[in-house]
Write an enzyme that holds these catalytic residues in place. Structure first.
Site, mmCIF file in Angstrom:
data_model
loop_
_atom_site.group_PDB
_atom_site.id
_atom_site.type_symbol
_atom_site.label_atom_id
_atom_site.label_comp_id
_atom_site.label_asym_id
_atom_site.label_seq_id
_atom_site.Cartn_x
_atom_site.Cartn_y
_atom_site.Cartn_z
ATOM 1 N N SER A 97 -7.317 6.370 -0.215
ATOM 2 C CA SER A 97 -5.872 6.357 0.029
ATOM 3 C C SER A 97 -5.134 6.985 -1.139
ATOM 4 O O SER A 97 -4.229 7.805 -0.969
ATOM 5 C CB SER A 97 -5.368 4.920 0.182
ATOM 6 O OG SER A 97 -5.621 4.410 1.458
ATOM 7 N N HIS A 146 0.814 -1.206 0.000
ATOM 8 C CA HIS A 146 0.000 0.000 0.000
ATOM 9 C C HIS A 146 0.854 1.265 0.000
ATOM 10 O O HIS A 146 0.668 2.167 -0.830
ATOM 11 C CB HIS A 146 -0.910 -0.031 1.229
ATOM 12 C CG HIS A 146 -1.926 1.063 1.290
ATOM 13 N ND1 HIS A 146 -1.658 2.306 1.800
ATOM 14 C CD2 HIS A 146 -3.231 1.080 0.916
ATOM 15 C CE1 HIS A 146 -2.747 3.053 1.740
ATOM 16 N NE2 HIS A 146 -3.719 2.328 1.206
#
Length: 451
Positions: A275, A111
């Site tokens: 995100s 991520h």
């Protein structure tokens, strides 16, 4: 995000705002064992076309004015790899709050690496991918270990401490692509960051389709933080993206492609998340910071809002003041940044009339008319000078940024709240049958194919 996961997040205190990692092309990689010096998912697939967010935002239009040169963006996340070609030379020394003694460059999840690539990936032409601010630096601050469940009660405190550490060690912009509980420690850390002239950008969250949609999440909902929602390829609000009065701006948050931790390849998060929307805005904040270093965090927030591609009615709770526009955010001249009452600095009204969005400098007609002859003379004189100037050399490349020094500030005293139960930030779904989905695998443990 389904209601079950939303409830888990509320109890746990932290979730990454998006991740289901698969290969960017037919699957050619698998999760690799975590642990330094190599850790994280491995992909070798290469991109063949420019990702749609870069086509939409066109950051290259802003690069003649700013490329984010020398700006340090802290990525408080799952770590950031140094190994991918698009991040080579862009990652400075950080800190690992998960594994003692680490520098934040182990990304067992993938991520943080994808977020970092969006912000400051190199603009080499071997693969059609680059970051919004390719001359900025990434400071990896690892607070999240992997995609497994955790009951670690120290995570809320860890996130707050990580923010303070990043500020103390030279960050100009901080990207927080996660949500957590609004603890006194986090609020104190956010206020401290802004007091030190650091811009804080955070994801608005992915609970838009859940029963709790519309409720604020943190750190995005703190008034000092720039809260970012997500849009899709059609420019529409992504259904999973949170809505609310706290949303400031929007950016691409669906079908996101970017570098993987190992293998030199690229992965795609098909469902995306805020995100990644936050990462695009952090990149634009870095462009602004290089071009206008004297602007305060509230000035930068205001500039982002006023130059965004506005929705109907100028603002709404889905995308805030609109979709971030890198070129306008950097190049627009705002008269009010030079002439304003200090008591209103950084404030943005709830709704702006269309003719007030771009408050550009006005030309002074009388001066132009009265000084016409003088201008003509100056142009005649300046011609030879201008031609000589064009033959000058470009500035030398910025040398590698050294590792951050010891803390520059020691005035911060953390305020810690009660410990809470933690759920791993990178787990996005909890199937009805129970259990969690890990990146790259389906609920039964089989390999997930692209689709």
């Amino acid at each position: 995000m389904p209601g079950a996961v939303r409830r888990a997040a509320a109890a746990a205190g932290a979730l990454l705002t998006g991740f289901t990692l698969v290969a960017a092309a037919p699957v050619a990689g698998q999760a690799a064992p975590a642990g330094p010096p190599r850790c994280g998912p491995t992909f070798t697939d290469q991109l063949t076309a420019l990702p749609w967010p870069l086509q939409r935002l066109d950051p290259e239009a802003a690069w003649p004015t700013s490329r984010g040169r020398g700006v340090v963006v802290a990525v408080i996340d799952s770590g950031v790899t140094r190994r991918h070609p698009k991040l080579s030379g862009r990652v400075v020394a950080g800190k690992d709050f998960v594994q003692a003694g680490g520098s934040g460059d182990c990304d067992a999840d993938g991520h943080g690496t994808l977020v970092a690539g969006i912000i400051a990936g190199n603009d080499t032409r071997d693969v059609p991918f680059y970051g919004i601010a390719p001359d900025a630096y990434i400071m990896p601050v690892r607070v999240l270990p992997n995609s497994k469940r955790s009951t670690d009660p120290t995570l809320p405190r860890r996130i707050a401490d990580a923010l303070v550490w990043a500020v103390n060690n030279g960050a100009d912009v901080v990207n927080m692509s996660l949500v957590t509980e609004p603890t006194p420690a986090l609020e104190s850390a956010v206020k401290y960051a802004v007091s030190k002239n650091v811009v804080v950008v955070a994801a608005a969250g992915n609970e838009g389709a859940s029963p709790s949609a519309g409720q604020p999440v943190y750190p995005a909902a703190y008034p000092e933080v720039i809260a970012v929602a997500g849009i899709d390829q059609q420019g529409k609000h992504v259904a999973s993206s949170n809505t609310g009065e706290y949303v400031d701006i929007a950016a691409p948050g669906y079908a996101i492609e970017g570098p993987a931790p190992q293998g030199g390849g690229y992965a795609i998060d098909q469902e995306g998340g805020t995100s990644f929307a936050a990462a695009y805005v952090s990149g634009v904040a870095a462009l602004i910071r290089e071009h206008s270093p004297s602007l305060s965090p509230s000035d930068i927030r205001r500039r982002l809002q006023l130059t965004a591609d506005a929705p109907a009615g100028d603002r709404d709770d889905q995308v805030g003041f609109g979709v971030v526009n890198p070129y306008r955010a950097v190049a627009t001249i705002l008269e009010s940044e030079n002439k304003r009452d200090d008591t209103t600095a950084g404030q943005v009204p709830a709704a702006l009339p269309p003719d007030a969005r771009l408050d550009t400098v006005r030309a002074i007609g009388g001066w132009v008319f009265g000084g016409g002859l003088l201008i003509a003379v100056l142009l005649l004189v300046a011609g030879p000078i201008r031609r000589r100037a064009r033959r000058g050399t470009r500035p030398a490349a910025l040398p590698d940024l050294p590792a951050p020094a010891a803390s520059r500030f020691d005035s911060y005293t953390p305020v810690f709240g009660e410990p809470v139960r933690i759920t791993s930030p990178s787990v996005r779904r909890q199937p009805e049958q129970g259990g969690f989905t890990l990146p790259g695998f389906d609920e039964r443990g089989g390999r997930r194919t692209r689709g």
